[in-house]
Design an enzyme around this catalytic site. Structure first.
Site, PDB file in Angstrom:
ATOM      1  N   HIS A 131       0.869  -1.149  -0.065  1.00 14.38           N
ATOM      2  CA  HIS A 131      -0.004  -0.062   0.054  1.00 14.38           C
ATOM      3  C   HIS A 131       0.843   1.398   0.125  1.00 14.38           C
ATOM      4  CE1 HIS A 131      -4.170  -1.274  -0.115  1.00 14.38           C
ATOM      5  NE2 HIS A 131      -3.970  -2.097   0.998  1.00 14.38           N
ATOM      6  N   ASP A 162      -0.256   6.409  -4.778  1.00 14.13           N
ATOM      7  CA  ASP A 162      -1.267   6.089  -5.775  1.00 14.13           C
ATOM      8  C   ASP A 162      -1.649   7.229  -6.608  1.00 14.13           C
ATOM      9  OD1 ASP A 162      -1.602   3.634  -4.266  1.00 14.13           O
ATOM     10  OD2 ASP A 162      -3.314   4.200  -3.265  1.00 14.13           O
TER      11      ASP A 162
END
Length: 350
Positions: A131, A162
Site C-alpha cells: 500500500h 497512488d
C-alpha cells in the site's frame, strides 16, 4: 465544448484508487471509459460510496466474470473498439485469464495497454503486496518524511504513491497514443507505483550529490528544515505558511518583521541561512504568535512575501471554484470535487 480526448475509448479493469483516479482524469479530458468490475464490484465500493464516486464519475459500468469464457468474449468485444486498456491486478493474473499484454496486443496491435502495479511486472518484488506507505518506504521517500529529530512518519494526508502513479499513467497512455499516430502501433506500458515515487526523489538526489550531503540524518535536515519556510500559528490560533526561500523574499521579510541584525552577512544567502534554519524559524514563530492571521497575511502580501492561510479541504475546493467554476463538479454522492486541473482554450485569447 470539444475536449482533447473526445472519441477515445478506454476499457478499465482497475479498481480501488490508482487506476480509477487515472481513468477519471481521462473522463474529465473527454474520453469514454468503460469500467469493468468483478462480480461483487470494485472493492472500493466497500470503503465508502463517496470515495468510490469521487474517482468513477461519468464512467460506463460493466460487470464481467473474467473466469467465464462468455464474459471474456464480451471483454474482447469491448477491447476491439478501444484505444486504451488498463489493468491493475497482480502481475501475471491477466495472462492467466487470457487477457495478458502479449495476447491482447497480438490480436489488437493498435491498443495502448497499461499494467499498473506496486513494483512492476518484473523483478524480485513483482509479487509483493503493498500500500502507499510501503511504496514510500521502498522508494526512499518515507526516509525523508516527518520531522527532524524524529523517526520518519508518513502523514501527508493523501495517498501520494497512488496519486503519483495515476498521474504518470495519464502521461504514459497519452504518450502511447501520440506514438501510435506516428507509427500506427500501440504499445505496452509497465508502470510501478514505487518507481513513480522514486522518480520524485530526483531533485533531492541531485541536491544531496551537489552539496555532498551523505548521511540520512543530514539529508533529512536538508529536506525538512528550511529557513523562513514553514507553518506558523498566529495569535488567533490560525495557521499560516511563509516561504521566503529566495534571497529577495528573505530581504523583504527582514524589512517587515525582523530586527536589523537579521540583515547581516550571516543571513545573506540561502546556504548561510540553512545553517541556522531552526533559529530563524523559531524567531518567526515568536513574531507571528503576536499577530492575528489577518494582519500577518496582509503585511506579507503587501511586501510580496509568499504566504497563505492553511485551508481546510472544503475551503480549498471553494478556492479552486473561485478561479474557475468549470474546475469543480458537485457530485450528489461525493460532494464538491475538483476536475482534471487544466483549462483548455481552443480559441484565440485577446
Amino acid at each position: 465544448m470539444t475536449m482533447p480526448l473526445d472519441g477515445v475509448v478506454v476499457v478499465d479493469f482497475t479498481e480501488l484508487l490508482p487506476g480509477p483516479f487515472l481513468t477519471q482524469a481521462l473522463v474529465d479530458l473527454g474520453a469514454r471509459v468503460i469500467k469493468i468490475e468483478r462480480p461483487g464490484g470494485d472493492n472500493a465500493r466497500h470503503l465508502g460510496a463517496g470515495a468510490f464516486a469521487a474517482v468513477n464519475r461519468g464512467k460506463e459500468m460493466r460487470t464481467l466474470d473474467l473466469k467465464s469464457d462468455a464474459d471474456v468474449e464480451v471483454a474482447w468485444t469491448l477491447l476491439a473498439d478501444a484505444d486504451i486498456m488498463l489493468e491493475g491486478y497482480r502481475p501475471g493474473v491477466m495472462a492467466k485469464l487470457g487477457l495478458g499484454p502479449d495476447t491482447v496486443r497480438a490480436r489488437l496491435p493498435r491498443l495502448v495497454y497499461l499494467s499498473l502495479s506496486g513494483y512492476g511486472q518484473l523483478g524480485p518484488l513483482a509479487q509483493t503486496p503493498g500500500h502507499d506507505i510501503d511504496y514510500a518506504a521502498r522508494s526512499g521517500v518515507l526516509a525523508l518524511a516527518g520531522e527532524v529529530g524524529r523517526d520518519p512518519a508518513w502523514g501527508p494526508g493523501v495517498p501520494v504513491g497512488d496519486l503519483a502513479a495515476a498521474t504518470y499513467g495519464v502521461g504514459s497512455v497519452l504518450a502511447g497514443l501520440v506514438a501510435r499516430e506516428r507509427t500506427g502501433q500501440g504499445c505496452y506500458i509497465d508502470l510501478a507505483i514505487r518507481d513513480c515515487l522514486a522518480h520524485w526523489l530526483n531533485p533531492r538526489l541531485g541536491a544531496f550529490a551537489g552539496d555532498r550531503v551523505e548521511s540520512l540524518a543530514e539529508q533529512r535536515v536538508a529536506a525538512l528544515e528550511r529557513p523562513a519556510y514553514g507553518v506558523f500559528r498566529c495569535s488567533d490560533n490560525t495557521l499560516i505558511t511563509v516561504a521566503a526561500i529566495e534571497d529577495h523574499f528573505w530581504s523583504r521579510l527582514v524589512e517587515i518583521l525582523i530586527s536589523d541584525e537579521w540583515a547581516g552577512p550571516r543571513y545573506a544567502t540561502f546556504s548561510a541561512r540553512s545553517l541556522c534554519a531552526e533559529e530563524i524559524n523559531d524567531a518567526l514563530a515568536l513574531h507571528f504568535s503576536t499577530m492575528t492571521s489577518t494582519d500577518a497575511l496582509q503585511l506579507l502580501a503587501r511586501s510580496g512575501v509568499p504566504s497563505s492561510p492553511v485551508l481546510a479541504p472544503g475551503a480549498a475546493v471553494e478556492s479552486v471554484r473561485e478561479r474557475s467554476t468549470s474546475l469543480v463538479v458537485d457530485d450528489p454522492t461525493a460532494g464538491p470535487l475538483v476536475r482534471f486541473p487544466a483549462l483548455f482554450d481552443h480559441g484565440t485569447r485577446t
